[in-house]
Design a protein around this motif. Structure first.
Motif, PDB file in Angstrom:
ATOM      1  N   GLY A 119     -65.094 -71.260 -52.811  1.00  0.00           N
ATOM      2  CA  GLY A 119     -66.283 -70.553 -52.384  1.00  0.00           C
ATOM      3  C   GLY A 119     -66.257 -70.082 -50.955  1.00  0.00           C
ATOM      4  O   GLY A 119     -67.059 -69.224 -50.579  1.00  0.00           O
ATOM      5  N   ASP A 120     -65.348 -70.602 -50.133  1.00  0.00           N
ATOM      6  CA  ASP A 120     -65.234 -70.153 -48.744  1.00  0.00           C
ATOM      7  C   ASP A 120     -64.427 -68.868 -48.678  1.00  0.00           C
ATOM      8  O   ASP A 120     -63.390 -68.740 -49.326  1.00  0.00           O
ATOM      9  CB  ASP A 120     -64.544 -71.211 -47.884  1.00  0.00           C
ATOM     10  CG  ASP A 120     -65.385 -72.453 -47.682  1.00  0.00           C
ATOM     11  OD1 ASP A 120     -66.616 -72.347 -47.796  1.00  0.00           O
ATOM     12  OD2 ASP A 120     -64.803 -73.527 -47.411  1.00  0.00           O
ATOM     13  N   VAL A 121     -64.877 -67.923 -47.869  1.00  0.00           N
ATOM     14  CA  VAL A 121     -64.154 -66.679 -47.654  1.00  0.00           C
ATOM     15  C   VAL A 121     -63.186 -66.868 -46.497  1.00  0.00           C
ATOM     16  O   VAL A 121     -63.582 -67.300 -45.412  1.00  0.00           O
ATOM     17  CB  VAL A 121     -65.110 -65.513 -47.345  1.00  0.00           C
ATOM     18  CG1 VAL A 121     -64.335 -64.241 -47.015  1.00  0.00           C
ATOM     19  CG2 VAL A 121     -66.044 -65.269 -48.521  1.00  0.00           C
ATOM     20  N   ILE A 122     -61.917 -66.562 -46.739  1.00  0.00           N
ATOM     21  CA  ILE A 122     -60.914 -66.601 -45.682  1.00  0.00           C
ATOM     22  C   ILE A 122     -60.508 -65.165 -45.374  1.00  0.00           C
ATOM     23  O   ILE A 122     -60.442 -64.321 -46.264  1.00  0.00           O
ATOM     24  CB  ILE A 122     -59.700 -67.456 -46.072  1.00  0.00           C
ATOM     25  CG1 ILE A 122     -59.098 -66.994 -47.399  1.00  0.00           C
ATOM     26  CG2 ILE A 122     -60.089 -68.922 -46.167  1.00  0.00           C
ATOM     27  CD1 ILE A 122     -57.855 -67.771 -47.807  1.00  0.00           C
ATOM     28  N   GLU A 123     -60.224 -64.887 -44.105  1.00  0.00           N
ATOM     29  CA  GLU A 123     -60.012 -63.513 -43.682  1.00  0.00           C
ATOM     30  C   GLU A 123     -58.775 -63.366 -42.816  1.00  0.00           C
ATOM     31  O   GLU A 123     -58.516 -64.180 -41.927  1.00  0.00           O
ATOM     32  CB  GLU A 123     -61.228 -63.007 -42.898  1.00  0.00           C
ATOM     33  CG  GLU A 123     -62.509 -63.008 -43.697  1.00  0.00           C
ATOM     34  CD  GLU A 123     -63.621 -62.286 -42.963  1.00  0.00           C
ATOM     35  OE1 GLU A 123     -64.708 -62.889 -42.840  1.00  0.00           O
ATOM     36  OE2 GLU A 123     -63.399 -61.144 -42.520  1.00  0.00           O
ATOM     37  N   GLY A 124     -58.003 -62.299 -43.091  1.00  0.00           N
ATOM     38  CA  GLY A 124     -56.942 -61.859 -42.221  1.00  0.00           C
ATOM     39  C   GLY A 124     -57.382 -60.595 -41.517  1.00  0.00           C
ATOM     40  O   GLY A 124     -58.572 -60.268 -41.471  1.00  0.00           O
ATOM     41  N   TYR A 131     -46.107 -62.962 -42.043  1.00  0.00           N
ATOM     42  CA  TYR A 131     -46.734 -63.922 -42.944  1.00  0.00           C
ATOM     43  C   TYR A 131     -47.908 -64.563 -42.232  1.00  0.00           C
ATOM     44  O   TYR A 131     -47.791 -65.031 -41.107  1.00  0.00           O
ATOM     45  CB  TYR A 131     -45.719 -64.984 -43.371  1.00  0.00           C
ATOM     46  CG  TYR A 131     -46.225 -65.938 -44.435  1.00  0.00           C
ATOM     47  CD1 TYR A 131     -46.324 -65.540 -45.761  1.00  0.00           C
ATOM     48  CD2 TYR A 131     -46.585 -67.244 -44.107  1.00  0.00           C
ATOM     49  CE1 TYR A 131     -46.787 -66.407 -46.742  1.00  0.00           C
ATOM     50  CE2 TYR A 131     -47.038 -68.118 -45.082  1.00  0.00           C
ATOM     51  CZ  TYR A 131     -47.135 -67.698 -46.388  1.00  0.00           C
ATOM     52  OH  TYR A 131     -47.594 -68.554 -47.361  1.00  0.00           O
ATOM     53  N   ASP A 132     -49.066 -64.567 -42.871  1.00  0.00           N
ATOM     54  CA  ASP A 132     -50.277 -65.173 -42.323  1.00  0.00           C
ATOM     55  C   ASP A 132     -50.812 -66.143 -43.363  1.00  0.00           C
ATOM     56  O   ASP A 132     -51.521 -65.752 -44.279  1.00  0.00           O
ATOM     57  CB  ASP A 132     -51.300 -64.094 -41.979  1.00  0.00           C
ATOM     58  CG  ASP A 132     -52.567 -64.662 -41.345  1.00  0.00           C
ATOM     59  OD1 ASP A 132     -52.566 -65.872 -41.022  1.00  0.00           O
ATOM     60  OD2 ASP A 132     -53.543 -63.916 -41.175  1.00  0.00           O
ATOM     61  N   SER A 133     -50.454 -67.403 -43.225  1.00  0.00           N
ATOM     62  CA  SER A 133     -50.735 -68.398 -44.259  1.00  0.00           C
ATOM     63  C   SER A 133     -52.148 -68.955 -44.145  1.00  0.00           C
ATOM     64  O   SER A 133     -52.654 -69.207 -43.054  1.00  0.00           O
ATOM     65  CB  SER A 133     -49.720 -69.541 -44.158  1.00  0.00           C
ATOM     66  OG  SER A 133     -50.011 -70.547 -45.101  1.00  0.00           O
ATOM     67  N   ALA A 134     -52.781 -69.121 -45.297  1.00  0.00           N
ATOM     68  CA  ALA A 134     -54.069 -69.788 -45.397  1.00  0.00           C
ATOM     69  C   ALA A 134     -54.050 -70.653 -46.656  1.00  0.00           C
ATOM     70  O   ALA A 134     -53.293 -70.384 -47.587  1.00  0.00           O
ATOM     71  CB  ALA A 134     -55.203 -68.777 -45.462  1.00  0.00           C
ATOM     72  N   THR A 135     -54.859 -71.704 -46.677  1.00  0.00           N
ATOM     73  CA  THR A 135     -54.891 -72.592 -47.835  1.00  0.00           C
ATOM     74  C   THR A 135     -56.323 -72.815 -48.288  1.00  0.00           C
ATOM     75  O   THR A 135     -57.261 -72.795 -47.485  1.00  0.00           O
ATOM     76  CB  THR A 135     -54.254 -73.961 -47.514  1.00  0.00           C
ATOM     77  OG1 THR A 135     -54.976 -74.578 -46.439  1.00  0.00           O
ATOM     78  CG2 THR A 135     -52.791 -73.798 -47.122  1.00  0.00           C
ATOM     79  N   SER A 139     -67.284 -66.018 -43.328  1.00  0.00           N
ATOM     80  CA  SER A 139     -65.943 -66.500 -43.049  1.00  0.00           C
ATOM     81  C   SER A 139     -65.994 -67.994 -42.784  1.00  0.00           C
ATOM     82  O   SER A 139     -67.009 -68.533 -42.343  1.00  0.00           O
ATOM     83  CB  SER A 139     -65.351 -65.778 -41.831  1.00  0.00           C
ATOM     84  OG  SER A 139     -64.136 -66.367 -41.442  1.00  0.00           O
ATOM     85  N   THR A 140     -64.884 -68.650 -43.036  1.00  0.00           N
ATOM     86  CA  THR A 140     -64.799 -70.087 -42.750  1.00  0.00           C
ATOM     87  C   THR A 140     -64.618 -70.330 -41.268  1.00  0.00           C
ATOM     88  O   THR A 140     -64.671 -71.462 -40.818  1.00  0.00           O
ATOM     89  CB  THR A 140     -63.605 -70.704 -43.496  1.00  0.00           C
ATOM     90  OG1 THR A 140     -62.400 -70.103 -43.010  1.00  0.00           O
ATOM     91  CG2 THR A 140     -63.722 -70.496 -44.978  1.00  0.00           C
ATOM     92  N   GLY A 141     -64.354 -69.277 -40.479  1.00  0.00           N
ATOM     93  CA  GLY A 141     -64.093 -69.453 -39.062  1.00  0.00           C
ATOM     94  C   GLY A 141     -62.650 -69.798 -38.783  1.00  0.00           C
ATOM     95  O   GLY A 141     -62.266 -70.071 -37.661  1.00  0.00           O
ATOM     96  N   GLY A 142     -61.803 -69.742 -39.790  1.00  0.00           N
ATOM     97  CA  GLY A 142     -60.389 -70.053 -39.639  1.00  0.00           C
ATOM     98  C   GLY A 142     -59.704 -69.961 -40.972  1.00  0.00           C
ATOM     99  O   GLY A 142     -60.343 -69.766 -41.992  1.00  0.00           O
ATOM    100  N   THR A 143     -58.381 -70.104 -40.998  1.00  0.00           N
ATOM    101  CA  THR A 143     -57.638 -69.962 -42.239  1.00  0.00           C
ATOM    102  C   THR A 143     -57.165 -71.290 -42.795  1.00  0.00           C
ATOM    103  O   THR A 143     -56.493 -71.316 -43.810  1.00  0.00           O
ATOM    104  CB  THR A 143     -56.423 -69.039 -42.019  1.00  0.00           C
ATOM    105  OG1 THR A 143     -55.585 -69.606 -40.996  1.00  0.00           O
ATOM    106  CG2 THR A 143     -56.866 -67.664 -41.579  1.00  0.00           C
ATOM    107  N   ALA A 144     -57.463 -72.393 -42.136  1.00  0.00           N
ATOM    108  CA  ALA A 144     -56.997 -73.691 -42.617  1.00  0.00           C
ATOM    109  C   ALA A 144     -58.173 -74.488 -43.167  1.00  0.00           C
ATOM    110  O   ALA A 144     -59.281 -74.440 -42.650  1.00  0.00           O
ATOM    111  CB  ALA A 144     -56.322 -74.466 -41.486  1.00  0.00           C
ATOM    112  N   GLY A 145     -57.922 -75.261 -44.232  1.00  0.00           N
ATOM    113  CA  GLY A 145     -58.915 -76.180 -44.737  1.00  0.00           C
ATOM    114  C   GLY A 145     -60.068 -75.557 -45.471  1.00  0.00           C
ATOM    115  O   GLY A 145     -61.142 -76.163 -45.557  1.00  0.00           O
ATOM    116  N   ALA A 146     -59.891 -74.352 -46.021  1.00  0.00           N
ATOM    117  CA  ALA A 146     -60.968 -73.735 -46.784  1.00  0.00           C
ATOM    118  C   ALA A 146     -61.133 -74.441 -48.122  1.00  0.00           C
ATOM    119  O   ALA A 146     -60.206 -75.076 -48.633  1.00  0.00           O
ATOM    120  CB  ALA A 146     -60.680 -72.257 -47.001  1.00  0.00           C
ATOM    121  N   ALA A 147     -62.322 -74.310 -48.697  1.00  0.00           N
ATOM    122  CA  ALA A 147     -62.623 -74.910 -49.989  1.00  0.00           C
ATOM    123  C   ALA A 147     -63.024 -73.809 -50.958  1.00  0.00           C
ATOM    124  O   ALA A 147     -63.127 -72.633 -50.595  1.00  0.00           O
ATOM    125  CB  ALA A 147     -63.745 -75.929 -49.852  1.00  0.00           C
TER     126      ALA A 147
END
Length: 353
Positions: A82-87, A199-203, A72-80
């Motif tokens: 290849g980074d895994v984002i998680e809800g 809504y759980d926004s990530a970018t 996990s990226t450790g958060g939902t903001a600022g991922a690049a």
């Protein structure tokens, strides 16, 4: 842009109905999000073969290929990339992104525009709950001037398969967004909440490469074997056998691919006619999460194709062959059956090899 993540190969893009089916899956999935859950229906269950007491195949509780837990990226903001984002229940990664004027042979951007094509994967993290993931409803692309772009309808067998995801299941493929050629600072905006009411926004920054981790599929549902019979409401499905073919003189798979032929029996145990659509209800799936639909070219070489011209009458059964096209030698490889395309909790897996 740089690529990241492991891959098991894709079928070369060809004209198909996959894009239409996935749009339908997204829209019907949205209805399911509004209140349908796995508690609404009785899940499919295996039927014991009473005619042969010595033959008692057992279902595998989980699929092989656990691998390293996803990062996990450790958060939902600022991922690049290849980074895994998680809800809470959904994990997602965008492996790579490229800009092109064409996708496959039949999708071309308008003058002054181009496609942003993202290779991505999504996973149901839940231990027992089915979820619906719709790329059309949960993904958008945003540029540096705050313009947003919805997913484009494309004709490609490499397209991400939206719809229901079983616990531990991964879906992988490409999604495309048409943007002006001068658009810059692109980010993929993701709704990680599979609900219409929150809504759980990530970018994800599509210009920056990250850790390059891979989502691993580890199915937390029964996975059945060849010869097993599975019942759902008034339908029983048996996967009798599987073999591969390189076609005939005039009908062959694309380079690097093979036809995978499945012999199935469908029984109608109810009191009304039963209609089965192999195109809507059956697909092949790889360990990496890529899906492969029935092949019209492959069907042309079958001697005993599964008939869909008429419904199956009550208290009767129908047997036949179905052809798929997939990269050669994929293993493990699963046959996936959606007994009721509009219901949730009935997605069923057979391990073919």
């Amino acid at each position: 842009m740089d690529n990241g993540g492991a891959d098991d190969g894709t079928v070369a893009p060809t004209p198909s109905r996959r894009g239409y089916l996935h749009t339908l899956a997204g829209l019907t999935g949205a209805g399911a999000l509004a209140g349908c859950s796995s508690d609404d229906v009785d899940p499919p269950e295996q039927v014991d073969d009473e005619s042969d007491e010595d033959a008692s195949p057992t279902a595998t509780d989980t699929a092989s290929g656990g691998g390293t837990p996803e990062q996990s990226t450790g958060g939902t903001a600022g991922a690049a990339l290849g980074d895994v984002i998680e809800g809470d229940r959904l994990a997602l990664v965008a492996y790579s992104a490229e800009r092109t004027t064409t996708v496959g042979e039949y999708s071309e951007a308008d003058d002054g525009n181009e496609f942003v094509v993202v290779d991505m994967a999504a996973k149901n993290k839940a231990d027992s709950e089915y979820i619906n993931f719709s790329s059309f409803l949960q993904l958008t692309v945003r540029d540096s001037e705050s313009y947003e772009y919805d997913q484009s309808f494309i004709l490609s067998d490499a397209e991400l398969d939206s719809g229901e995801l079983a616990p531990g299941e991964v879906t992988r493929g490409i999604v495309a967004f048409e943007v002006p050629r001068e658009a810059s600072g692109l980010t993929l905006t993701v709704d990680l909440d599979d609900s219409l009411f929150s809504y759980d926004s990530a970018t994800v920054d599509l210009d920056r490469q990250g850790s390059g981790r891979t989502l691993t599929q580890d199915l937390a549902v029964p996975v059945y074997d060849l010869g097993d019979t599975v019942a759902y409401e008034d339908t029983e499905l048996t996967v009798n056998s599987v073999w591969t073919s390189m076609g005939s003189d005039y009908f062959t798979p694309d380079a690097g691919n093979e036809f995978v032929v499945i012999d199935i029996t469908v029984a109608n145990t109810g009191s009304e006619e039963l209609t089965v659509s192999t195109l809507l209800q059956l697909s092949l799936k790889s360990e990496a999460g890529r899906s492969y639909d029935t092949s019209f070219v492959g069907s042309s070489v079958l001697d005993r194709e599964f008939s869909q011209g008429t419904p199956i009458q009550p208290d009767s059964k129908r047997r036949g062959e179905i052809a798929f096209e997939a990269p050669r030698g994929l293993s493990p490889l699963y046959l996936v059956m959606d007994f009721d395309y509009l219901a949730e909790g009935d997605r069923t897996f057979f391990e073919l090899r």
